[in-house]
Design an enzyme around this catalytic site. Structure first.
Site, PDB file in Angstrom:
ATOM      1  N   ALA A 150       0.810  -1.222   0.000  1.00  0.00           N
ATOM      2  CA  ALA A 150       0.000   0.000   0.000  1.00  0.00           C
ATOM      3  C   ALA A 150       0.839   1.264   0.000  1.00  0.00           C
ATOM      4  O   ALA A 150       0.416   2.297  -0.529  1.00  0.00           O
ATOM      5  CB  ALA A 150      -0.929  -0.004   1.209  1.00  0.00           C
ATOM      6  N   THR A 193      -0.138   5.165  -1.681  1.00  0.00           N
ATOM      7  CA  THR A 193      -0.713   6.220  -0.841  1.00  0.00           C
ATOM      8  C   THR A 193      -0.401   7.610  -1.390  1.00  0.00           C
ATOM      9  O   THR A 193      -1.217   8.524  -1.237  1.00  0.00           O
ATOM     10  CB  THR A 193      -0.201   6.102   0.606  1.00  0.00           C
ATOM     11  OG1 THR A 193       1.232   6.016   0.604  1.00  0.00           O
ATOM     12  CG2 THR A 193      -0.774   4.871   1.292  1.00  0.00           C
ATOM     13  N   PHE A 251      -5.153   0.193   3.959  1.00  0.00           N
ATOM     14  CA  PHE A 251      -6.247  -0.546   4.581  1.00  0.00           C
ATOM     15  C   PHE A 251      -5.997  -0.786   6.059  1.00  0.00           C
ATOM     16  O   PHE A 251      -6.938  -0.832   6.847  1.00  0.00           O
ATOM     17  CB  PHE A 251      -6.460  -1.883   3.856  1.00  0.00           C
ATOM     18  CG  PHE A 251      -7.225  -1.739   2.571  1.00  0.00           C
ATOM     19  CD1 PHE A 251      -8.575  -2.036   2.523  1.00  0.00           C
ATOM     20  CD2 PHE A 251      -6.604  -1.300   1.419  1.00  0.00           C
ATOM     21  CE1 PHE A 251      -9.295  -1.897   1.349  1.00  0.00           C
ATOM     22  CE2 PHE A 251      -7.306  -1.153   0.241  1.00  0.00           C
ATOM     23  CZ  PHE A 251      -8.660  -1.450   0.199  1.00  0.00           C
ATOM     24  N   ASP A 258      -5.238  -1.554  -7.277  1.00  0.00           N
ATOM     25  CA  ASP A 258      -5.639  -0.291  -7.914  1.00  0.00           C
ATOM     26  C   ASP A 258      -5.274  -0.184  -9.387  1.00  0.00           C
ATOM     27  O   ASP A 258      -5.663   0.771 -10.063  1.00  0.00           O
ATOM     28  CB  ASP A 258      -5.039   0.898  -7.164  1.00  0.00           C
ATOM     29  CG  ASP A 258      -3.543   0.741  -6.905  1.00  0.00           C
ATOM     30  OD1 ASP A 258      -2.806   0.385  -7.851  1.00  0.00           O
ATOM     31  OD2 ASP A 258      -3.109   0.980  -5.764  1.00  0.00           O
ATOM     32  N   HIS A 270      -3.675 -10.048  -5.142  1.00  0.00           N
ATOM     33  CA  HIS A 270      -5.007  -9.920  -4.542  1.00  0.00           C
ATOM     34  C   HIS A 270      -6.072  -9.563  -5.569  1.00  0.00           C
ATOM     35  O   HIS A 270      -7.187  -9.186  -5.203  1.00  0.00           O
ATOM     36  CB  HIS A 270      -4.981  -8.868  -3.430  1.00  0.00           C
ATOM     37  CG  HIS A 270      -4.138  -9.252  -2.267  1.00  0.00           C
ATOM     38  ND1 HIS A 270      -3.676  -8.339  -1.329  1.00  0.00           N
ATOM     39  CD2 HIS A 270      -3.649 -10.464  -1.870  1.00  0.00           C
ATOM     40  CE1 HIS A 270      -2.941  -8.963  -0.417  1.00  0.00           C
ATOM     41  NE2 HIS A 270      -2.920 -10.246  -0.726  1.00  0.00           N
ATOM     42  N   CYS A 300     -17.948 -12.758 -13.052  1.00  0.00           N
ATOM     43  CA  CYS A 300     -19.178 -13.468 -12.733  1.00  0.00           C
ATOM     44  C   CYS A 300     -18.858 -14.650 -11.834  1.00  0.00           C
ATOM     45  O   CYS A 300     -17.966 -15.457 -12.141  1.00  0.00           O
ATOM     46  CB  CYS A 300     -19.865 -13.951 -14.005  1.00  0.00           C
ATOM     47  SG  CYS A 300     -21.338 -14.971 -13.690  1.00  0.00           S
ATOM     48  N   SER A 326       4.115  -3.583   4.790  1.00  0.00           N
ATOM     49  CA  SER A 326       4.410  -3.951   6.175  1.00  0.00           C
ATOM     50  C   SER A 326       4.863  -5.395   6.272  1.00  0.00           C
ATOM     51  O   SER A 326       5.400  -5.821   7.296  1.00  0.00           O
ATOM     52  CB  SER A 326       3.164  -3.756   7.047  1.00  0.00           C
ATOM     53  OG  SER A 326       2.131  -4.654   6.639  1.00  0.00           O
ATOM     54  N   ASN A 355      10.793   0.571   3.389  1.00  0.00           N
ATOM     55  CA  ASN A 355       9.542   0.825   4.087  1.00  0.00           C
ATOM     56  C   ASN A 355       9.826   1.726   5.284  1.00  0.00           C
ATOM     57  O   ASN A 355      10.865   1.597   5.931  1.00  0.00           O
ATOM     58  CB  ASN A 355       8.919  -0.493   4.573  1.00  0.00           C
ATOM     59  CG  ASN A 355       7.461  -0.353   4.944  1.00  0.00           C
ATOM     60  OD1 ASN A 355       6.645   0.083   4.135  1.00  0.00           O
ATOM     61  ND2 ASN A 355       7.122  -0.709   6.162  1.00  0.00           N
ATOM     62  N   ASP A 398      11.133   7.220   2.048  1.00  0.00           N
ATOM     63  CA  ASP A 398       9.982   7.398   1.181  1.00  0.00           C
ATOM     64  C   ASP A 398      10.245   6.713  -0.155  1.00  0.00           C
ATOM     65  O   ASP A 398      11.213   7.028  -0.855  1.00  0.00           O
ATOM     66  CB  ASP A 398       9.748   8.898   0.979  1.00  0.00           C
ATOM     67  CG  ASP A 398       8.480   9.204   0.209  1.00  0.00           C
ATOM     68  OD1 ASP A 398       7.901   8.295  -0.398  1.00  0.00           O
ATOM     69  OD2 ASP A 398       8.082  10.391   0.203  1.00  0.00           O
TER      70      ASP A 398
END
EC number: 2.3.1.286
Length: 259
Positions: free
Chosen positions: A35, A39, A46, A117, A132, A140, A206, A230, A247
Site C-alpha cells: 500500500a 498512498t 487498509f 488499484d 489480490h 461473474c 508492512s 519501508n 519514502d
C-alpha cells in the site's frame, strides 16, 4: 567530482549505490509492492491508524456475506469504493513510474503487487502479478466472465442489486475476498519468481499479511539479495541485505538515477 545526487531521508548514498549495483548485475530482479507505493496517489491504506478497516468491517466483505446476501454485499462494496476513491481519479506516482523504468531498462523482470488499484499497469509495467486481484475488473461468480468494473459499479449504484451477468450469475469485484484463498496461478508464479530472483525488492509493504509476506523470505533463503524499503520495521528486515527507512517516492527514482 562531488556527487550531487539527492539522498532520500532515511537512506544513504552507499546503500543506494549498493542496491543499484545489485540490480545492474542481476539476471533476475523482482519487486513486491504494498500500500505504501500507492498512498502518494491518494489511495488510503487498509491497515494501521485511520486505515480503511478502521472505518469498515472486514466481515462485510467476507465470502460468506457474498453468498448469503449478495445485494447487501454490493451496498457495502459501493460504500467501500467511495471511501477508497471518492472523486479521486488516481494516477501513477513517481514510485510506479520508477519501477516501470527499471523494467523497461532490463533491471526488473516482474512486479508482484498486493495492491488492487491497477496503477502499475497504468504506469507501463508489462509484467504485473496481481496477488489480490484488481478493482478494475469484475467477474461473474458462476461463469467466470470478466469485464471492466466501471459500468457494473454504475449499474449497482443505480439500484440494480446485485449486478448480474448475462448468464444470471452475480458479478463480484475481481479481488480476493476475506475467507478466500489466494489464486493459485498468481501465487505459484510469484513464488517461482521469488526463488529465481537475484535481487528482490520489498517496497512499501508492512510484510504482515500472509502468504504474500513470505515471498521476501523465500527469495532470501534461495540466495537473493533482499532489499526492504519501508518507513516502518517489517518482520523480514532480519533477512534483508539492505533496509531503507525512506519514502519510496524518493528511493526508487534515486535508484533509477544511479542506473
Amino acid at each position: 567530482m562531488a556527487d550531487d545526487r539527492h539522498e532520500p531521508e532515511g537512506g544513504t548514498d552507499e546503500t543506494l549505490d549498493a542496491v543499484a549495483e545489485a540490480l545492474r548485475t542481476a539476471e533476475t530482479g523482482v519487486t513486491l509492492t504494498g500500500a505504501g507505493v500507492s498512498t502518494a496517489s491518494g489511495i488510503p491504506s487498509f491497515r494501521g491508524d485511520d486505515g480503511v478497516w478502521e472505518r469498515h468491517d472486514p466481515a462485510d466483505f467476507h465470502r460468506r456475506r457474498l453468498d448469503a446476501d449478495p445485494a447487501g454485499f454490493w451496498v457495502d462494496r459501493l460504500s467501500l469504493r467511495e471511501a477508497i476513491y471518492g472523486d479521486l481519479d488516481p494516477e501513477p506516482n513517481a514510485a510506479h513510474e520508477a519501477l516501470a523504468a527499471l523494467e523497461a531498462d532490463g533491471h526488473l523482470d516482474a512486479v508482484l503487487t498486493q495492491n488492487t488499484d491497477g496503477l502499475h499497469d497504468a504506469a507501463g509495467t508489462d509484467r504485473v502479478v496481481e496477488l489480490h486481484g484488481t478493482n478494475q475488473r469484475v467477474v461473474c461468480d458462476d461463469c467466470g466472465h470478466r469485464r471492466d468494473a466501471e459500468a457494473v459499479f454504475e449499474q449497482a449504484a443505480d439500484g440494480d442489486l446485485p449486478p448480474r451477468c448475462n448468464c444470471g450469475g452475480v458479478y463480484r469485484p475481481d479481488v480476493v475476498l476475506f475467507g478466500e484463498p489466494m489464486p493459485d496461478v498468481a501465487m505459484n508464479e510469484a513464488q517461482r519468481l521469488a526463488r529465481d530472483s537475484d535481487v528482490f525488492l520489498a517496497v512499501g509493504s508492512s510484510l504482515s499479511v500472509q502468504p504474500a509476506s513470505l515471498l521476501p523470505k523465500i527469495a532470501a533463503e534461495a540466495g537473493s539479495t533482499l532489499v526492504v524499503i519501508n518507513y516502518e520495521e517489517t518482520p523480514r528486515d532480519a533477512n534483508a541485505a539492505h533496509v531503507l527507512r525512506a519514502d519510496v517516492m524518493q528511493v526508487l527514482p534515486a535508484i533509477v538515477e544511479r542506473l
